[in-house]
Design a protein around this motif. Structure first.
Motif, mmCIF file in Angstrom:
data_model
loop_
_atom_site.group_PDB
_atom_site.id
_atom_site.type_symbol
_atom_site.label_atom_id
_atom_site.label_comp_id
_atom_site.label_asym_id
_atom_site.label_seq_id
_atom_site.Cartn_x
_atom_site.Cartn_y
_atom_site.Cartn_z
ATOM 1 N N ALA A 1 -21.252 -29.952 -8.540
ATOM 2 C CA ALA A 1 -21.675 -28.322 -9.102
ATOM 3 C C ALA A 1 -20.779 -27.841 -9.925
ATOM 4 O O ALA A 1 -19.492 -28.061 -9.695
ATOM 5 N N SER A 2 -20.932 -27.216 -11.090
ATOM 6 C CA SER A 2 -19.884 -26.634 -11.814
ATOM 7 C C SER A 2 -19.402 -25.501 -11.308
ATOM 8 O O SER A 2 -19.993 -24.873 -10.034
ATOM 9 N N ALA A 3 -18.280 -25.037 -11.471
ATOM 10 C CA ALA A 3 -17.304 -23.697 -10.554
ATOM 11 C C ALA A 3 -18.516 -22.499 -10.788
ATOM 12 O O ALA A 3 -18.464 -21.970 -9.834
ATOM 13 N N ARG A 4 -19.091 -22.475 -12.018
ATOM 14 C CA ARG A 4 -19.785 -21.442 -12.072
ATOM 15 C C ARG A 4 -21.339 -21.363 -11.007
ATOM 16 O O ARG A 4 -21.515 -20.456 -10.462
ATOM 17 N N ALA A 5 -21.741 -22.584 -11.207
ATOM 18 C CA ALA A 5 -22.895 -22.926 -10.129
ATOM 19 C C ALA A 5 -22.516 -22.459 -8.543
ATOM 20 O O ALA A 5 -23.313 -21.653 -7.800
ATOM 21 N N GLU A 6 -21.326 -22.877 -8.427
ATOM 22 C CA GLU A 6 -21.035 -22.862 -6.791
ATOM 23 C C GLU A 6 -20.947 -21.181 -6.830
ATOM 24 O O GLU A 6 -21.147 -20.903 -5.679
ATOM 25 N N LYS A 7 -20.161 -20.726 -7.547
ATOM 26 C CA LYS A 7 -19.994 -18.985 -7.311
ATOM 27 C C LYS A 7 -21.337 -18.346 -7.173
ATOM 28 O O LYS A 7 -21.673 -17.662 -6.540
ATOM 29 N N LEU A 8 -22.424 -18.720 -8.277
ATOM 30 C CA LEU A 8 -23.479 -18.239 -8.337
ATOM 31 C C LEU A 8 -24.321 -18.593 -6.806
ATOM 32 O O LEU A 8 -25.042 -17.402 -6.369
ATOM 33 N N TRP A 9 -24.241 -19.795 -6.606
ATOM 34 C CA TRP A 9 -25.035 -19.865 -5.229
ATOM 35 C C TRP A 9 -24.519 -19.134 -4.085
ATOM 36 O O TRP A 9 -25.270 -18.912 -3.082
ATOM 37 N N SER A 10 -23.179 -19.180 -4.022
ATOM 38 C CA SER A 10 -22.503 -18.514 -2.991
ATOM 39 C C SER A 10 -23.028 -17.195 -2.813
ATOM 40 O O SER A 10 -22.687 -16.438 -1.709
ATOM 41 N N LEU A 11 -23.481 -16.286 -3.918
ATOM 42 C CA LEU A 11 -23.967 -15.128 -3.902
ATOM 43 C C LEU A 11 -25.063 -15.115 -2.650
ATOM 44 O O LEU A 11 -25.151 -13.777 -2.347
ATOM 45 N N ILE A 12 -25.939 -16.100 -2.730
ATOM 46 C CA ILE A 12 -26.941 -15.979 -1.818
ATOM 47 C C ILE A 12 -26.601 -15.640 -0.281
ATOM 48 O O ILE A 12 -27.057 -14.599 0.369
ATOM 49 N N PRO A 13 -25.936 -16.546 0.214
ATOM 50 C CA PRO A 13 -25.335 -16.175 1.361
ATOM 51 C C PRO A 13 -24.699 -15.093 1.617
ATOM 52 O O PRO A 13 -24.461 -14.122 2.780
ATOM 53 N N GLY A 14 -23.752 -14.704 0.551
ATOM 54 C CA GLY A 14 -22.868 -13.296 0.708
ATOM 55 C C GLY A 14 -24.029 -12.102 0.778
ATOM 56 O O GLY A 14 -23.794 -11.276 1.529
ATOM 57 N N ILE A 15 -24.886 -12.272 -0.102
ATOM 58 C CA ILE A 15 -25.691 -11.058 -0.152
ATOM 59 C C ILE A 15 -26.377 -10.971 1.023
ATOM 60 O O ILE A 15 -26.821 -10.014 1.391
ATOM 61 N N VAL A 16 -27.164 -11.962 1.383
ATOM 62 C CA VAL A 16 -28.008 -12.209 2.656
ATOM 63 C C VAL A 16 -27.254 -11.338 3.784
ATOM 64 O O VAL A 16 -27.740 -10.512 4.590
ATOM 65 N N MET A 17 -25.944 -11.976 4.115
ATOM 66 C CA MET A 17 -25.198 -11.329 5.053
ATOM 67 C C MET A 17 -24.861 -10.077 5.022
ATOM 68 O O MET A 17 -24.889 -8.910 5.886
ATOM 69 N N ALA A 18 -24.502 -9.709 3.720
ATOM 70 C CA ALA A 18 -24.240 -8.008 3.267
ATOM 71 C C ALA A 18 -25.253 -7.273 3.768
ATOM 72 O O ALA A 18 -25.153 -6.223 4.553
ATOM 73 N N LEU A 19 -26.681 -7.590 3.624
ATOM 74 C CA LEU A 19 -27.815 -6.921 3.854
ATOM 75 C C LEU A 19 -28.056 -6.998 5.187
ATOM 76 O O LEU A 19 -28.303 -6.075 6.211
ATOM 77 N N VAL A 20 -28.253 -8.099 5.772
ATOM 78 C CA VAL A 20 -28.733 -8.241 7.263
ATOM 79 C C VAL A 20 -27.534 -7.761 8.190
ATOM 80 O O VAL A 20 -27.947 -6.729 9.062
ATOM 81 N N ALA A 21 -26.537 -8.321 8.139
ATOM 82 C CA ALA A 21 -25.684 -8.115 9.223
ATOM 83 C C ALA A 21 -24.854 -6.552 8.834
ATOM 84 O O ALA A 21 -24.862 -5.648 9.486
ATOM 85 N N GLU A 22 -24.118 -6.556 7.825
ATOM 86 C CA GLU A 22 -23.352 -5.316 7.465
ATOM 87 C C GLU A 22 -24.410 -4.108 7.233
ATOM 88 O O GLU A 22 -24.361 -2.804 7.772
ATOM 89 N N GLY A 23 -25.613 -4.214 6.602
ATOM 90 C CA GLY A 23 -26.561 -3.370 6.129
ATOM 91 C C GLY A 23 -27.097 -2.925 7.736
ATOM 92 O O GLY A 23 -27.298 -1.637 7.632
ATOM 93 N N GLY A 24 -27.359 -3.918 8.347
ATOM 94 C CA GLY A 24 -28.118 -3.359 9.811
ATOM 95 C C GLY A 24 -27.220 -2.429 10.489
ATOM 96 O O GLY A 24 -27.703 -1.461 11.275
#
Lengths: 279, 590
Positions: free
Chosen positions: A88-111
């Motif tokens: 994957a391109s460096a950009r694609a890697e960064k973009l994809w990692s937003l998914i786990p990052g945001i999910v955890m920010a919402l579920v764990a930290e948000g919770g």
């Protein structure tokens, strides 16, 4: 090219792995929808249960999705004969990692920020309401001592040097506040619907005051007096367990909590011998 | 002035003792650590089986065991003190003497110089010293079972007053003193090892091996070693203070008014909470000291079996760093209900749950690495994939416990037991096994048996879920940990029978490990001869001869031209391009 038999074995192995992971996900759902928590009997416990149910739902979903995706990937890509996606391109890697990052920010930290900490603050950071019933609980290897302040509302002074077989808490008979104190061993009585203010102490080692039905757990620490409070919502007999390793009798350090209608509680308390009469 | 280490400085010692026992060769030391860990794992595993025997059938009598453990199981019934010694020593041995020794010190020592292209560790003598410091530590820990009062019984966390006051619990006699001494020696050894790892990674990399060309396992070793160096010394200090409290009459952890054995102890002014802070200041980073190298192994085992690069190398490195930093400031999540100030609890809850973000990125990268792969389900790959599942399960369980509010109910229940077994028991164990199957050909020149390996994997994987996933739900039901039996409480009546099922699954898990042992020793002597590079892998250790000679490389050190994951480079003659292949031969793709 792999040989046909080899290829088939490979496909079967991938399928088997996926099957096991899917089964774990299904078993996880089956276990997750059961009611495991002991029946609820306290007011703040509803908040704790809400937190736990939220986590079972959201985190449980991630558990199921994670296992299904992993299983599907293993199944699908163990059949491939060549690499179809390499780097994957460096950009694609960064973009994809937003998914786990945001999910955890919402579920764990948000919770914890939205649901958890407000409940925590209500439970821990507010002092007991003024109308609370004051009960001192003193843990020792391997029993729970319970003391009520009596009519004067004040607990008498204690001193470990005064501890004896007849006076397990070492209450100072010279202290006038001690005279009407009511001391019990192993059974704690409280009224329903009124806050209970527990002053938690320990005589010897660490213990933990665990009321599974009330969602109450607080370590008792020698040298410290820890104040907690909760409001029972159900009458009945409940168990007090020790939840911090305290020695060989840890597993049988059982106490009882009897929640009575308020008038029954008052009647019971009035009928108990006070420290002055029993000592 | 850079001095090229000469080959002659690494001349192989001739005598048996200098070659295999008091060796300064990182490979010998690595294997020594590994075998020591295996021996300790056997003990730790037997303790686990005894624990499960008791919990599954608390009322049963085992006359045969009465002969083996005349004191602990007199009359065939386990006594509660012995049970507490079992859980204490199981935890201590598995965490410090199995996973730390096997995964970090064992694999670390063996692979680190090979993977970075060095001839040995930066300080070979220190390396030998660190191993020979841990040997007495192991001996002391094992000996403690045979002293008056038995082994330490205050839990692997050794909370005072239980661990500080002899009258508190029988194991708090000589057993606890030996536990403290054993731990002190272990920490001394681990600190020497950590210094060696950090120095070697920073200074001994071969030409062209820039930091961003390091295999991820090396990155995880670097971060784990730094964490260990920062976190272990406070525990050493705490252990010494505890020793003073026990034998010197001081009161660091003991308040006034302690009432034991019908008298008031003369201590005053200390706090049991101080120990908890000091212990978890180590204890939490220690979790990452174990799990990061395990993730490193999983990350590095994927490319050879997916035949493609890992997904998100850079972000994985950053996430590892983030986890490392955060892990130093979250220890209080072990203490939410300890009596610690509840305001501080909020800080620790928020900090702890922040760790989920870099952790989830790593988990995501692990799964995403499978996308588009040509996945080959050889034994090491199975273990690597299994550890992804364990990391997910264990990590998700952690969200319940890092959340202060739900932790009120779950603290010190079997939910915690299930959770940490998935993390520091499961991910690490699978990585340890996967790594063994993978690097065995490099270490011993033979392949391990594939069929036995796969049976070992499937039994381990399924039994592990049966044991520890079930325990999460027992914890939701309020089942407290460290209980000798669950028969005294009515609220546990609906769920306590599940313990028999858990125990049976645990026995399957135990027996599965015997398959591994058989495979290991059988393959050592009878395994098929391994090719130089049996997995067709790209990292430097596979460029070295098998087994690597003293000094690892011939006359000249190899030069590195690319990152460690150049698999399936378009136009390359093979589907793997070792790190030493220059760009003039195969294009560098990253």
């Amino acid at each position: 090219m792999r040989e046909g038999g080899e290829q088939l074995k490979h496909t079967l192995e991938g399928f088997f792995f996926a099957f096991v992971l899917f089964t774990i996900a299904v078993v996880g759902i089956g276990l997750g929808v059961q009611r495991w928590l002991p029946p609820l009997a306290s007011e703040h416990g509803a908040g704790i249960d809400r937190m736990i149910r939220y986590l079972i739902l959201t985190v449980g979903t991630l558990f199921v999705v994670g296992h299904v995706v992993l299983g599907y990937f293993i199944w699908r890509f163990s059949r491939q004969d060549r690499v179809t996606y390499r780097l994957a391109s460096a950009r694609a890697e960064k973009l994809w990692s937003l998914i786990p990052g945001i999910v955890m920010a919402l579920v764990a930290e948000g919770g914890v920020l939205v649901i958890g900490l407000p409940i925590w603050q209500k439970y821990y950071l507010r002092p007991a309401p003024p109308d609370a019933v004051l009960v001192e609980v003193t843990a020792e290897q391997f029993a729970w001592n319970v003391r009520y302040p009596g009519r004067d509302g004040r607990l008498g002074r204690t001193d470990p040097r005064l501890i004896s077989y007849e006076n397990p808490l070492g209450i100072d008979a010279q202290d006038p506040a001690a005279r009407d104190d009511v001391v019990q061993l192993g059974v704690m009585y409280v009224p329903v619907g009124r806050p209970v203010h527990v002053r938690l102490r320990s005589k010897d080692t660490l213990h933990s005051f665990f009321l599974p039905h009330f969602r109450v757990k607080q370590d008792a620490v020698p040298g410290m007096t820890i104040d907690i409070w909760f409001t029972p919502t159900q009458t009945g007999e409940f168990e007090i367990a020790c939840a911090e390793l305290c020695g060989f009798g840890h597993f049988q350090m059982r106490g009882l909590l009897r929640v009575l209608p308020p008038e029954d509680f008052e009647r019971w308390l009035a009928a108990q011998p006070t420290f002055a009469t029993s000592f | 002035m850079a001095i090229e280490p000469s080959v002659h400085a690494h001349e192989e010692p001739r005598s048996f003792w200098r070659r295999y026992i008091f060796s300064t060769d990182h490979k010998v030391i690595g294997i020594q650590y590994f075998l020591t860990a295996m021996g300790m794992a056997l003990v730790g595993g037997i303790l686990a089986m005894l624990i499960r025997l008791q919990l599954g059938w608390p009322e049963a009598k085992w006359p045969l065991l009465a002969k083996l453990f005349p004191r602990g199981m007199s009359g065939g019934v386990m006594n509660p003190d012995f049970y507490l010694a079992l859980i204490t020593m199981h935890g201590t041995l598995m965490i410090f003497f199995v996973i730390s020794l096997g995964l970090v010190s064992g694999f670390g020592n063996y692979l680190l110089p090979l993977q970075i292209g060095a001839r040995d560790m930066a300080f070979p003598f220190l390396n030998m010293l660190s191993y020979w410091t841990v040997v007495p530590a192991c001996a002391i820990m094992l000996a403690s079972f045979f002293v008056e009062g038995g082994a330490a019984a205050s839990g692997w966390t050794a909370y005072p007053p239980l661990s500080a006051v002899e009258q508190a619990v029988p194991g708090s006699g000589l057993g606890q003193t030996l536990w403290i001494l054993g731990m002190a020696l272990f920490i001394a050894s681990f600190t020497m090892g950590g210094l060696n790892f950090v120095t070697t990674i920073l200074n001994e990399r071969t030409r062209g091996m820039s930091m961003m060309r390091l295999p991820l396992f090396i990155w995880t070793l670097l971060i784990a070693s730094i964490l260990g160096l920062l976190a272990f010394p406070p525990l050493t200090a705490a252990a010494i203070l505890l020793l003073f409290d026990r034998h010197g009459g001081t009161s660091f952890f003991l308040p006034s008014g302690l009432y034991f054995g019908e008298r008031v102890l003369p201590h005053s002014g200390g706090s049991p909470l101080l120990w908890q802070h000091l212990f978890w200041f180590l204890g939490h980073p220690e979790v990452y000291v174990l799990i990061l190298p395990a993730l490193g192994v999983a990350l590095d085992l994927l490319p050879p079996f997916t035949r493609k690069p890992i997904f998100g190398y850079r972000l994985t490195v950053y996430s590892l760093f983030a986890i490392g930093v955060l892990s130093m400031i979250v220890w209080g999540h072990h203490m939410f209900v300890s009596g610690m100030n509840p305001y501080v609890g909020e800080f620790f809850a928020i900090g702890t749950l922040a760790i989920t973000i870099p952790s989830a990125i790593i988990g995501f990268n692990l799964i995403a690495s499978l996308w588009g792969a040509r996945l080959q389900l050889r034994t090491p790959a199975l273990f690597a994939l299994g550890s992804i599942a364990f990391f997910g399960t264990g990590g998700l369980g952690g969200i319940f416990l890092g959340n202060a509010t739900s932790d009120i109910q779950l603290h010190d229940t079997y939910f915690v037991v299930g959770h940490f077994h998935f993390m520091i028991g499961g991910v690490t164990l699978l990585a340890l096994f996967g790594g063994t199957y993978y690097w065995f050909p490099k270490m011993f020149g033979r392949m391990m048996n594939e069929r036995l390996g796969k049976i070992h994997f499937w039994l381990t994987f399924v039994a592990f879920y049966a044991v520890f996933l079930t325990q999460h739900f027992l914890g939701l039901g309020g089942m407290p940990r460290r209980y000798y039996a669950f028969s005294k409480f009515e609220f546990l009546a609906p769920i306590r029978d599940l313990n028999a099922f858990v125990s049976v699954a645990a026995f399957v898990l135990g027996v599965a490990q015997l398959i591994f042992l058989v495979n290991f020793f059988w393959s050592l002597f009878r395994g098929a001869r391994a090719e130089e590079n049996p997995w067709r892998a790209t990292t430097l250790e596979w460029v070295a001869p098998t087994p690597p000679p003293h000094g690892n490389w011939g006359e000249t050190l190899s030069e590195v031209h690319r990152w460690p994951y150049d698999y399936s480079v378009p136009g390359a003659p093979e589907d793997f391009t070792p790190q030493t292949v220059p760009p003039s031969v195969v294009e560098v793709t990253r």
